[in-house]
Design an enzyme around this catalytic site. Sequence first.
Site, PDB file in Angstrom:
ATOM      1  N   ARG A  25       0.722  -1.070  -0.050  1.00 31.45           N
ATOM      2  CA  ARG A  25       0.046  -0.005  -0.113  1.00 31.45           C
ATOM      3  C   ARG A  25       0.876   1.088   0.067  1.00 31.45           C
ATOM      4  NH1 ARG A  25      -2.830   3.162   4.434  1.00 31.45           N
ATOM      5  NH2 ARG A  25      -4.786   3.765   3.805  1.00 31.45           N
ATOM      6  N   ASN A  83      -7.061   7.842   2.876  1.00 32.83           N
ATOM      7  CA  ASN A  83      -6.677   7.268   4.130  1.00 32.83           C
ATOM      8  C   ASN A  83      -7.547   8.092   5.234  1.00 32.83           C
ATOM      9  OD1 ASN A  83      -4.501   5.849   5.619  1.00 32.83           O
ATOM     10  ND2 ASN A  83      -4.336   8.178   6.558  1.00 32.83           N
ATOM     11  N   GLU A  84      -7.878   7.289   6.070  1.00 35.97           N
ATOM     12  CA  GLU A  84      -8.685   7.728   7.434  1.00 35.97           C
ATOM     13  C   GLU A  84      -9.356   8.882   7.218  1.00 35.97           C
ATOM     14  OE1 GLU A  84      -5.559   7.503  10.426  1.00 35.97           O
ATOM     15  OE2 GLU A  84      -5.277   5.111   9.921  1.00 35.97           O
ATOM     16  N   HIS A 129      -8.609  -0.090  10.188  1.00 36.53           N
ATOM     17  CA  HIS A 129      -7.121  -0.094  10.546  1.00 36.53           C
ATOM     18  C   HIS A 129      -7.238  -0.157  12.270  1.00 36.53           C
ATOM     19  CE1 HIS A 129      -5.896   3.210   7.387  1.00 36.53           C
ATOM     20  NE2 HIS A 129      -6.322   2.040   6.886  1.00 36.53           N
ATOM     21  N   TYR A 172      -5.390  -0.409  15.568  1.00 40.93           N
ATOM     22  CA  TYR A 172      -4.422  -0.126  16.603  1.00 40.93           C
ATOM     23  C   TYR A 172      -4.798  -0.313  17.984  1.00 40.93           C
ATOM     24  CZ  TYR A 172      -1.784   1.790  12.398  1.00 40.93           C
ATOM     25  OH  TYR A 172      -1.405   1.845  11.259  1.00 40.93           O
ATOM     26  N   GLU A 183      -4.387  -1.195   7.543  1.00 44.50           N
ATOM     27  CA  GLU A 183      -3.192  -1.041   8.531  1.00 44.50           C
ATOM     28  C   GLU A 183      -3.376  -1.604   9.780  1.00 44.50           C
ATOM     29  OE1 GLU A 183      -2.482   3.142   9.258  1.00 44.50           O
ATOM     30  OE2 GLU A 183      -2.701   3.803   7.308  1.00 44.50           O
ATOM     31  N   TRP A 218       1.504  -1.612   9.226  1.00 43.79           N
ATOM     32  CA  TRP A 218       2.061  -0.360   9.270  1.00 43.79           C
ATOM     33  C   TRP A 218       3.291  -0.310   9.778  1.00 43.79           C
ATOM     34  CZ3 TRP A 218       0.723   4.027   6.578  1.00 43.79           C
ATOM     35  CH2 TRP A 218       1.517   5.156   6.774  1.00 43.79           C
TER      36      TRP A 218
END
Length: 566
Positions: free
Chosen positions: A109, A186-187, A253, A255, A282, A312
């Site tokens: 990516r 992105n986001e 994503h 996290y 991610e 990531w």
Amino acid sequence: MPLPTASPTPGAAVRRTGKSPLSALLARLAALVGLVLLGALCPGTAQAAGAAEDAGTQAATGLHISNGRLVEGNGNDFVMRGVNHAHTWYPNELGSLADIKAQGANTVRVVLADGHRWTANSAADVTNVIAQCKANRLICVLEVHDTTGYGEDSAAGTLDQAADYWIGLKSVLAGQEDYIVINIGNEPWGNTDPAGWTAPTIAAIQKLRNAGFQHTIMVDAPNWGQDWQQVMRTNAQSVYAADTTGNLIFSIHMYSVFDTAAEVTDYLNAFVSAKLPILIGEFGGPADQWGDPDEDTMMATAEQLHIGYLAWSWSGNTDPVLDLVLNFDPAQMTSWGKRIFNGANGIAQTAKEATVFGGGSGDTQAPTAPGTPTASAVTATSAHLTWTASSDNVGVAGYDVVRISGGTETKVAASTTNSVTVTGLSADTAYSFAVYARDAAGNRSARSATVSVTTATTPAGSCSVGYRVVGEWQGGFQGEIVIRNTGTAPVSGWKLGFAFADGQTVSTMWGGTAAQSGGSVTVTPASYTNTIAAGGSVTVGFIGSKGAKNTAPTAFTLNGAVCVNG
């Protein structure tokens, strides 16, 4: 998620969750309430998704969605296994694509900019990115990063602006449907009013379709990509139905919001059960002040559900805790990189090359077994292995090095040549290694004979420790410890020792784990601080309690050796 620290000069990226510990609690409550009250992705939604796919979709071109899954133009499943690469901030590091491929990835990516926040990547540059992806046999996900955190970050651009950027590149992107996926932005929404994400997302998708794009389109979630308020999950069906081609895939994503196995599995299974395409676009593993992401469950669940993941990131983060390799150098692979590439359910173990590049072909003949490896340049934490190359009827794609312990094999390294340096070993320890060869079709050879290696003893005294109090308040304080490796070899699996003189105690620690007996404290590393490079350092922070006095420790040991204080 990550953003560069400076603009417009290309810079390193930093982590950002946009979520506080209180928000984490609210997120979990929201998830539970969402399941009961919102009916998110219920069986009826699954039926609707299938109906949307069967009715009125256009003929598939290249990579496309079929029955809720990403497939190639020939109908073969394609499961992304790869990493993110910060190209727009590091335009001279495009050679990293070859290194990423050498670790076994099938997808990359690539971070691009549309000119709203960072200098736009030109048509010529994007053409070159695609060419380099194809030359390295990597499927290329192209994303605009300028949209990151819209509504909360005032510098962020809109999805509409990102869509205009893609339309401006149509002549470059047309005809590449077999090789690229367009990740619109992105986001593209922060934590402020994330419900506002839905309409602009639909509008951007339709703008691209009305412009004639047939590519698979990827859309990121709000809440800085982590969807902790369930907006994407709740509205996924309406967003999917808005794409007339049905070639849309959702990207979550993961996290620190996803720090329990239940949160990971619940979210991913909801989409898969509803036949709504999803991947982890991610994710991180190292702990931060908001929590400790459960990367093991992310990777295991992705493998179980046959959905993609993209870690990531390759290199270049301001805080290198999320660098897979340091300084864009594959020889400096971090503990995070080893986890992603060579750990359980990792890239080297699970990735399959796209058939458009020849992967999954009719080749069923395995390479010959490699020769017995020989060891050289053995240090306390590494060993260089060399072996006689294998042969194959088509061609050897690479080699996997495994550690043998009884009847158990653990992959520890991968290489495209007949040599590799195995790192992350413990000092004064005996190991047994062997090698497998593999070809592009995924056929694996018989295992080579083994070689025994005993690592050297860590030199004493090759360390210094800096200790400081970051802040104090009545009854408590925040401390920071910087451990420096002043030796010539990396140090892995370290143990730091020191003692408090005034009854202080450690209550919370990041970057390591503290064990305390009286005033004596022992610190062992977190996964992302496990290895201290020669000449490098790691930082450990903590919250502690104290009385009237807070005298700093003056003596430190690392693996039993006395360190210089300062």
